[in-house]
Design an enzyme around this catalytic site. Structure first.
Site, PDB file in Angstrom:
ATOM      1  N   LYS A   1      41.105  30.853  52.372  1.00 45.96           N
ATOM      2  CA  LYS A   1      41.349  32.170  52.968  1.00 45.96           C
ATOM      3  C   LYS A   1      41.992  32.119  54.348  1.00 45.96           C
ATOM      4  O   LYS A   1      42.466  33.135  54.838  1.00 45.96           O
ATOM      5  CB  LYS A   1      40.058  32.994  53.014  1.00 45.96           C
ATOM      6  CG  LYS A   1      39.458  33.330  51.674  1.00 45.96           C
ATOM      7  CD  LYS A   1      40.384  34.029  50.678  1.00 45.96           C
ATOM      8  CE  LYS A   1      40.837  35.389  51.096  1.00 45.96           C
ATOM      9  NZ  LYS A   1      41.238  36.220  49.921  1.00 45.96           N
TER      10      LYS A   1
HETATM   11  N1  PMP Z   1      36.892  30.944  46.253  1.00 44.52           N
HETATM   12  C1  PMP Z   1      36.285  31.325  47.381  1.00 44.52           C
HETATM   13  C2  PMP Z   1      35.118  30.534  47.863  1.00 44.52           C
HETATM   14  C3  PMP Z   1      36.732  32.455  48.094  1.00 44.52           C
HETATM   15  O1  PMP Z   1      36.118  32.830  49.220  1.00 44.52           O
HETATM   16  C4  PMP Z   1      37.828  33.184  47.572  1.00 44.52           C
HETATM   17  C5  PMP Z   1      38.314  34.389  48.323  1.00 44.52           C
HETATM   18  N2  PMP Z   1      37.758  35.615  47.960  1.00 44.52           N
HETATM   19  C6  PMP Z   1      38.419  32.771  46.371  1.00 44.52           C
HETATM   20  C7  PMP Z   1      37.932  31.630  45.745  1.00 44.52           C
HETATM   21  C8  PMP Z   1      39.510  33.561  45.681  1.00 44.52           C
HETATM   22  O2  PMP Z   1      40.715  33.705  46.374  1.00 44.52           O
HETATM   23  P1  PMP Z   1      41.589  35.005  46.276  1.00 44.52           P
HETATM   24  O3  PMP Z   1      40.946  36.066  47.145  1.00 44.52           O
HETATM   25  O4  PMP Z   1      42.921  34.581  46.805  1.00 44.52           O
HETATM   26  O5  PMP Z   1      41.666  35.462  44.864  1.00 44.52           O
END
Ligand code: PMP
Length: 338
Positions: free
Chosen positions: A48
């Site tokens: 993130k």
């Molecule tokens: N894994 C974790 C631990 C996260 O914090 C996030 C972010 N929400 C994601 C995966 C997924 O990423 P995205 O928001 O880009 O879909």
């Protein structure tokens, strides 16, 4: 020959440009090469950081965020950590709104990083006092503030088109067959998917959806429908966010927490990687995608997934035997006390 690590001009430049690592166990199971993008090596220890930097840079470019301004977001997780670090580096205030039932560690972490926390009672999304709506209002009411809006602000996925996808392509010199990951905001899967398809339309983009999310059914048969549940943090989406609109998803897998935990355990014990559950779910998806590409007859396919964040963030949850047992999930062998 040794490779000299790059010199970076300043700390913000440590975001992105993460290594790609071949995962031995998953590659063996899939019968082809599986690579993990080491997003836990970002300064905020998660994928993130990229979205946080992308959103802040976009707000600056649009003239919305001025020197000394403020960034507001409703989040309980990695995005808040990324925003807090990016705001420190660029001299902005960072206000994070979150429900007051979040873990002590999350509250303490965000506070320790210098974010201003606004804790609100947990409530359903339809309630105007939900933390996301509160954060939007707070941004509107605060002079010089912008609302990060990570779910629907496509500066999030743009960061992945411009950085994550481009890096993966260059690291593998354009030789890859598939990419998969789970979706929270959808910024990663949509951005990497769009960025890779721009370069090679034949790369298969697969969604690895946890139980309790609605996207598997949506991409399989057009219906937003959730089944089951998951303890994975940061993933599991129930709607088509702004970032997911037009995401080039070719195929999809449903991955259980048990399958994700199986890979979290193996990656730790066999390869020395300590990761969170979303990474385990992604790796389970990558093994499934690798197998299906092998079965399709693609010669020596190469599959990439995301190692989203560090397992050190989950010592009180998935690395805690009492917590796992209380959730009815299998306890890692080496943590068993019976
Ligand atoms: N894994 C974790 C631990 C996260 O914090 C996030 C972010 N929400 C994601 C995966 C997924 O990423 P995205 O928001 O880009 O879909």
């Amino acid at each position: 020959m040794t490779m000299t690590p790059p010199l970076r001009a300043r700390a913000l430049d440590l975001i992105g440009n993460t290594p790609l690592v071949r995962l031995e166990g998953p590659s063996r199971e899939a019968g082809c090469d599986i690579f993990g993008k080491c997003e836990f090596l970002n300064p905020g220890a998660s994928v993130k950081d990229r979205a946080a930097l992308g959103i802040v840079r976009d707000a600056e470019a649009r003239g919305e965020l001025q020197p000394g301004g403020c960034v507001v977001e409703g989040t309980a997780g990695n995005t808040g950590i990324g925003l807090a670090l990016v705001c420190n580096a660029l001299g902005y205030r960072c206000v994070i709104v979150m429900p007051d039932n979040q873990s002590r560690e999350k509250i303490d972490t965000l506070r320790a990083l210098g974010a201003e926390l606004v804790l609100v009672p947990p409530t359903k999304y339809a309630d105007c006092n939900h933390f996301v709506h509160t954060s939007r209002r707070l941004a509107q009411e605060t002079p010089g503030a912008v609302w990060a809006n990570q779910f629907d602000n496509t500066a999030n996925r743009k960061a992945h088109i411009e950085t994550t996808a481009a890096e993966i392509w260059d690291q593998l010199e354009g030789r890859l067959d598939g990419f998969t990951c789970a979706a929270g905001t959808g910024g990663t899967i949509a951005g990497v998917g769009l960025g890779l398809k721009e370069r090679d339309e034949s790369v298969t983009i697969a969604l690895s959806d946890p139980h309790g999310a609605a996207l598997y059914q949506y991409f399989a048969n057009g219906e937003l429908k959730a089944e089951g549940s998951s303890v994975a943090e940061g993933i599991g989406q129930g709607r088509i966010t702004g970032n997911l609109e037009g995401a080039p998803i070719d195929t999809q897998f449903r991955i259980s927490d048990e399958e994700g935990l199986h890979w979290v355990a193996r990656l730790l014990r066999e390869e020395g990687l300590c990761l969170g559950l979303s990474s385990g779910i992604n790796v389970a998806g990558a093994v499934a995608l690798g197998r299906s590409l092998v079965a399709e007859g693609r010669p020596a396919p190469r599959v990439v997934t995301i190692l989203c964040d560090t397992g050190f963030r989950y010592l009180s949850t998935i690395y805690n035997p009492e917590w796992l047992a209380a959730k009815g999930l299998p306890v890692f062998d080496w943590l068993r006390r019976d």
